[in-house]
Design an enzyme around this catalytic site. Structure first.
Site, short mmCIF file in Angstrom:
data_model
loop_
_atom_site.label_atom_id
_atom_site.label_comp_id
_atom_site.label_asym_id
_atom_site.label_seq_id
_atom_site.Cartn_x
_atom_site.Cartn_y
_atom_site.Cartn_z
N LYS A 78 53.48 70.90 -91.42
CA LYS A 78 53.96 72.11 -92.08
C LYS A 78 54.60 71.68 -93.40
CE LYS A 78 57.14 74.34 -92.92
NZ LYS A 78 57.62 74.73 -94.28
N GLY A 111 68.20 70.29 -91.79
CA GLY A 111 68.08 69.28 -90.73
C GLY A 111 68.94 69.64 -89.52
N GLY A 165 64.06 66.66 -95.31
CA GLY A 165 64.58 67.77 -96.10
C GLY A 165 66.09 67.67 -96.21
N SER A 166 66.71 68.81 -96.42
CA SER A 166 68.15 68.82 -96.69
C SER A 166 68.96 68.67 -95.40
CB SER A 166 68.52 70.14 -97.36
OG SER A 166 68.22 71.21 -96.48
N CYS A 217 65.77 61.29 -102.68
CA CYS A 217 66.86 61.23 -101.69
C CYS A 217 67.71 59.98 -101.83
CB CYS A 217 66.26 61.30 -100.30
SG CYS A 217 65.02 60.02 -100.03
P1 NAD Z 1 64.84 71.89 -97.43
O1 NAD Z 1 65.73 71.44 -96.33
O2 NAD Z 1 65.29 73.00 -98.27
O3 NAD Z 1 63.42 72.31 -96.82
C1 NAD Z 1 62.68 71.45 -95.98
C2 NAD Z 1 61.68 72.20 -95.16
O4 NAD Z 1 62.35 72.90 -94.14
C3 NAD Z 1 60.81 73.21 -95.88
O5 NAD Z 1 59.47 72.98 -95.48
C4 NAD Z 1 61.31 74.54 -95.32
O6 NAD Z 1 60.28 75.52 -95.29
C5 NAD Z 1 61.70 74.15 -93.94
N1 NAD Z 1 62.67 75.02 -93.26
C6 NAD Z 1 63.52 75.91 -93.80
N2 NAD Z 1 64.27 76.48 -92.81
C7 NAD Z 1 63.87 75.91 -91.65
C8 NAD Z 1 64.28 76.05 -90.28
N3 NAD Z 1 65.26 76.88 -89.92
N4 NAD Z 1 63.67 75.28 -89.36
C9 NAD Z 1 62.72 74.39 -89.71
N5 NAD Z 1 62.27 74.22 -90.97
C10 NAD Z 1 62.85 74.98 -91.93
O7 NAD Z 1 64.57 70.59 -98.32
P2 NAD Z 1 63.54 70.32 -99.47
O8 NAD Z 1 63.88 71.07 -100.70
O9 NAD Z 1 62.14 70.43 -98.97
O10 NAD Z 1 63.78 68.77 -99.72
C11 NAD Z 1 64.84 68.24 -100.45
C12 NAD Z 1 65.72 67.43 -99.54
O11 NAD Z 1 64.93 66.44 -98.88
C13 NAD Z 1 66.81 66.68 -100.26
O12 NAD Z 1 68.02 66.86 -99.57
C14 NAD Z 1 66.36 65.23 -100.18
O13 NAD Z 1 67.40 64.31 -100.23
C15 NAD Z 1 65.64 65.21 -98.87
N6 NAD Z 1 64.70 64.10 -98.79
C16 NAD Z 1 64.95 63.11 -97.88
C17 NAD Z 1 64.08 62.02 -97.78
C18 NAD Z 1 64.35 60.92 -96.80
O14 NAD Z 1 63.43 60.17 -96.50
N7 NAD Z 1 65.57 60.76 -96.30
C19 NAD Z 1 62.95 61.96 -98.59
C20 NAD Z 1 62.72 62.98 -99.50
C21 NAD Z 1 63.60 64.05 -99.59
#
Ligand code: NAD
Length: 490
Positions: free
Chosen positions: A185, A243, A238-239, A294
């Protein structure tokens, strides 16, 4: 040029979303539409999950050998390499990826896919259980056994948009290597690279249902994966805030949860490292992928008496080096942020830094030169305190905070004084000292003098930066469940 409409790949077939809906994916530099992606709903996810469950529980995939899975991974890697220019085009047009980032955006994931092919054939799927002295006294010597690694099962894979091929390869690679099935996804902000990868995977001999991809705008798609009893494991990037929602939703079925979340990493500049040499990497997050990484070291810690000199060199470097613009121009160093809402969030952080008394040295606003695109100037804050919001929270934009420290102990304290613990950096000419300090940093990785290995080192976070590790053998193990099989001796 005609705008392409992409489709979902579910149970071995290309299909539209059940609703027939699509959405426009914009170019963040021009705001023009790059392509239309399917806007799927819960029913599409449910269909994909049923296919993945069926393919795992009863399909031929469960009987696949490591050698067969390695062959498939190598085919995928070769095909990605062949179509590298198509990937590059999407990375530039739909993700604002500047030429400087293309090594990690393209070459690293190809190497990772090949690496997982090699690892699956080298992995010890059955580890003999060796007797531990002392346990024999309680009768254990009469039993022999193995620790067998089974595939984790049906995986819900939620990658992100900033390094899309890299992040997805770190999930799809080990999932295929271990014999899992999956529903991918992608981020609503970056589905096209994943859809192009799906086009390749669809041609690489996986049985129907093993690989499925569902794209859409709504958060309910990811939530459905996290909640569903059909899913055994979630791998989410993600964030921190989302998370935590994923972990909560997954708790209903106690599925395995792997979280790769945000960071607020510190780079410690020790006294023996010249400020001239420290300036380019210290300013790195102000230009490398517009700070949308990140692991970027967005807090720069420097001895108080060298603070002003380093800040001056960083600002001079940025002024001389950073050309802002459309990354379709290969001479551009700093492209746009991914969306307007991210630009507004970054501007909000700049306002909070100023309000809390940090010194704005350069940048701090959207450049006036562009009528379109989500650009933001490279921004440096000096004399930042570690309790300010700009030092505590991930900004995910081209903003660096320089924080003065008193001595090395103070630097280590400041580096660790964070709810996050993804990464860190140390600049010094004394490698022994650097390794000793690195071991005291509460973060999943520390790079000394800029050395980073993204192909087989473990990658992941301490504290709120996540749970689990991606990369190499560490990433492969995350996609297995360990089973003990024992039998009487003799
Ligand atoms: P985000 O958390 O806003 O979104 C991530 C995903 O979660 C999206 O696909 C979104 O549709 C989905 N989502 C939203 N609500 C949800 C829910 N309730 N349940 C499940 N999924 C849901 O983050 P983003 O903008 O995609 O990414 C940026 C973040 O990712 C930054 O914080 C960055 O540091 C982090 N990141 C981490 C790594 C790592 O390896 N540690 C790598 C790249 C990015």
């Amino acid at each position: 040029m005609a705008i392409r409409t992409w489709r979902l790949f579910v149970d071995g077939k290309w299909t539209e979303a059940a609703s027939g809906a699509t959405y426009a994916v914009p170019n963040p530099a021009t705001e023009e539409t790059v392509a239309l992606a399917p806007d799927a709903g819960r029913e599409d996810v449910a269909r994909a999950l049923l296919a993945a469950r069926r393919a795992f529980d009863s399909g031929p995939w469960r009987r696949s050998t490591p050698a067969e899975r390695a062959r498939i991974l190598l085919r995928i890697a070769d095909a990605v390499e062949k179509r590298k220019e198509e990937f590059r085009g999407l990375l530039v047009a739909a993700h604002g990826a500047e030429a400087m980032t293309h090594g990690i955006q393209l070459d690293t994931p190809i190497a990772q896919l090949r690496g997982y092919a090699e690892l699956t054939t080298r992995f010890t799927w059955d580890e003999p259980l060796t007797a531990v002295q002392g346990l024999t006294a309680v009768g254990m010597s009469k039993v022999q056994g193995i620790a067998h690694h089974q595939p984790a099962g049906v995986c819900g894979l939620i990658p992100t948009w900033n390094f899309p091929l890299y992040v997805t390869a770190q999930k799809v690679g080990p999932a295929i290597a271990t014999g899992c099935t999956m529903v991918v996804k992608p981020s609503p902000w970056g589905p096209l690279v994943d859809l192009l990868l799906a086009e390749i995977i669809a041609e690489c001999d996986l049985p129907p249902g093993v690989f499925n991809i569902v794209t859409g705008l709504g958060p309910e798609l990811g939530a459905e994966l996290a909640e569903s009893p059909l899913v055994d494991k979630i791998s989410f990037t993600g964030s921190v805030s989302v998370g935590k929602k994923v972990a909560l939703a997954a708790a209903g079925t106690l599925k395995r949860v792997h979280l790769e979340l945000g960071g607020k990493s510190a780079q410690i500049v020790l006294d023996d490292f010249e400020v001239d040499a420290a300036a380019p990497s210290s300013a790195g997050p102000t230009y490398f992928h517009a700070g949308q990484g990140c692991a970027m070291t967005t807090r720069v810690l420097v001895q108080r008496r060298r603070h002003d000199a380093l800040v001056e060199k960083m600002a001079a470097f940025v002024r001389a080096f950073v050309k802002v613009g459309d990354p379709a121009d290969p001479t551009v160093i700093l492209g746009p942020l991914i969306r307007e809402e991210r630009r507004q969030a970054v501007a909000g952080y700049v306002a909070s830094g100023r309000a809390e008394g940090a010194e704005l040295v350069c940048g701090g606003a959207a450049p006036a030169a562009f009528a379109h695109g989500f650009f933001f100037e490279p921004t440096i804050f000096a004399n930042v305190r570690n309790d300010m919001r700009i030092a505590r929270e991930e900004i995910f934009g081209p903003v660096v905070s320089v924080i003065p420290f008193e001595d090395e102990e103070d630097a280590i304290r400041i580096a660790n004084e964070s709810s996050l613990g993804l990464f860190g950096g140390i600049l010094t000419r004394d490698l022994d000292k650097a390794r000793a300090i690195a071991k005291r940093i509460r973060a999943g990785g520390v790079s000394i003098n800029g050395a980073v290995n993204l192909t087989h080192a473990p990658f992941g976070g301490f504290k709120e930066s996540g749970i689990g590790r991606e990369g190499g053998i560490f990433g492969l193990r995350e996609f297995t469940e360990i089973q003990s099989i024992t039998w009487p001796e003799g």
